[in-house]
Write an enzyme that holds these catalytic residues in place. Structure first.
Site, PDB file in Angstrom:
ATOM      1  N   HIS A  47      28.452  42.740  30.926  1.00  0.00           N
ATOM      2  CA  HIS A  47      27.302  43.286  30.191  1.00  0.00           C
ATOM      3  C   HIS A  47      27.038  42.540  28.884  1.00  0.00           C
ATOM      4  CE1 HIS A  47      27.116  46.287  33.250  1.00  0.00           C
ATOM      5  NE2 HIS A  47      28.390  46.557  33.051  1.00  0.00           N
ATOM      6  N   SER A 104      28.147  50.965  34.919  1.00  0.00           N
ATOM      7  CA  SER A 104      28.200  49.601  35.444  1.00  0.00           C
ATOM      8  C   SER A 104      28.087  49.611  36.967  1.00  0.00           C
ATOM      9  CB  SER A 104      29.483  48.916  34.958  1.00  0.00           C
ATOM     10  OG  SER A 104      29.468  47.548  35.245  1.00  0.00           O
ATOM     11  N   LEU A 105      29.139  49.193  37.689  1.00  0.00           N
ATOM     12  CA  LEU A 105      29.038  49.167  39.150  1.00  0.00           C
ATOM     13  C   LEU A 105      28.802  50.566  39.717  1.00  0.00           C
ATOM     14  CD1 LEU A 105      31.753  50.139  41.040  1.00  0.00           C
ATOM     15  CD2 LEU A 105      32.770  48.397  39.604  1.00  0.00           C
ATOM     16  N   ARG A 114      28.103  40.996  44.017  1.00  0.00           N
ATOM     17  CA  ARG A 114      28.014  41.091  42.552  1.00  0.00           C
ATOM     18  C   ARG A 114      29.338  40.725  41.899  1.00  0.00           C
ATOM     19  NH1 ARG A 114      28.963  45.467  38.838  1.00  0.00           N
ATOM     20  NH2 ARG A 114      27.436  45.644  37.112  1.00  0.00           N
ATOM     21  N   GLN A 131      20.918  44.820  34.081  1.00  0.00           N
ATOM     22  CA  GLN A 131      22.126  45.606  33.820  1.00  0.00           C
ATOM     23  C   GLN A 131      23.369  44.748  33.697  1.00  0.00           C
ATOM     24  OE1 GLN A 131      24.947  46.383  36.200  1.00  0.00           O
ATOM     25  NE2 GLN A 131      24.846  48.602  36.448  1.00  0.00           N
ATOM     26  N   GLN A 139      34.361  50.143  36.587  1.00  0.00           N
ATOM     27  CA  GLN A 139      35.563  49.331  36.734  1.00  0.00           C
ATOM     28  C   GLN A 139      36.569  49.658  35.649  1.00  0.00           C
ATOM     29  OE1 GLN A 139      34.316  45.444  37.836  1.00  0.00           O
ATOM     30  NE2 GLN A 139      36.220  44.475  37.223  1.00  0.00           N
TER      31      GLN A 139
END
Length: 309
Positions: A197, A88-89, A113, A246, A10
């Site tokens: 996170h 991340s994503l 999510r 995560q 992102q």
């Protein structure tokens, strides 16, 4: 040549992303046309508005749809990796590439999510900042000292000289001030909609854990390196367990890149808008050759170079 795919996270999204790819490749069109979300994904990617595209619950499915579409085109052209990872994503895109999820599943999961992450800190002042040129141990001490004002944690270990902190807005601001006193070259506030996170994302982790009980996880066709480990699955690890971790713990991107090199990777193809991850690679493992795919022109150039190699 030993090739790995690395998927963007992102923050690199922008209006117009994927439009030329959609016009050029039927495999890319099939992924975006098949996305099951409650908004017009193609219109948002191609036309905006930017403000909506930048909201977590919209950014995530748009980015994964883009990544899955590019992957489909690369596979059609005979370009396949030996392993993959994502920021991340982007980890969901890597798992999709490895066959754990279909593109439809991956897009649906990150839509869920994104909403869960937005809900986790709804109306709660939070922040993230990139800290440049300060070692992890010194920065951890700054976060610990600032924690009297709220959560302040290390969220991303991107590459040598770049670490991201996140948490409650006042605590992150104080940790940034202390980091400058401790010798950080710069502290740059990030334009994000939540403290990703960090432990403040625990409600999103709980929501994902519940959601994953209804999801079928297929076997990986090649290894994926996971953010919260910086490495591949270990004994006792499960994919859903690592994805729950995560969302609420540090992303070890520097370790991921180093471990790719340790596994013999000498070429990395970054997939997604921007070239941030290629920059991390260059600062971490200078010997690795990088290519980045954001446009149809990039894709054709990368395919020609990889087939030539």
């Amino acid at each position: 040549m030993k090739l790995a795919f690395l998927y963007a996270g992102q923050g690199t999204q922008h209006v117009g992303m994927g439009k030329d790819l959609y016009e050029a490749y039927s495999a890319f069109r099939a992924v975006l046309d098949g996305a099951r979300v409650d908004f017009d994904l193609k219109k948002l990617c191609f036309e905006g508005p930017e403000e909506q595209l930048s909201q977590t619950q919209y950014t995530q499915p748009c980015m994964v749809a883009f990544a899955a579409g590019v992957t489909a085109v690369l596979y059609e052209k005979g370009i396949r990796p030996t392993m993959a990872a994502g920021l991340s994503l982007g980890e969901y895109s890597a798992l999709c590439a490895a066959g754990v999820f279909t593109p439809e599943q991956a897009i649906e999961l990150v839509a869920f999510r994104g909403k869960a992450m937005a809900d986790a800190v709804h109306d709660r002042p939070s922040a993230m900042a990139a800290v440049l040129m300060l070692d992890r141990e010194s920065l951890q001490k700054c976060c610990d000292a600032a924690s009297q004002l709220g959560v302040a944690e290390i969220a991303n270990l991107n590459c040598p000289g770049q670490i991201v902190i996140g948490g409650a807005a006042a605590a992150v601001e104080e940790a940034g001030r202390l980091a400058k006193e401790a010798g950080a070259k710069r502290v740059l506030p990030l334009k994000v909609s939540g403290p990703f996170h960090t432990s403040l994302m625990a409600p999103a982790g709980a929501a994902l854990e519940e959601r994953f009980r209804t999801v079928e996880f297929s076997h990986m066709s090649f290894p994926v390196l996971f953010n919260c480990k910086g490495d591949v699955l270990g004994e006792g690890d499960t994919i859903p367990g690592l994805l729950v971790r995560q969302v609420q713990s540090s992303v070890h991107m520097e370790d991921t890149i180093r471990n790719m090199a340790a596994h013999g990777v000498d070429t990395i193809l970054e997939i997604g808008p921007g070239k941030a991850l290629s920059g991390f690679v260059k600062k971490t493992e200078k010997s690795i050759t990088t290519y980045a795919v954001e446009t149809a022109e990039d894709l054709e150039a990368a395919v020609a170079a990889l087939k030539g190699a």
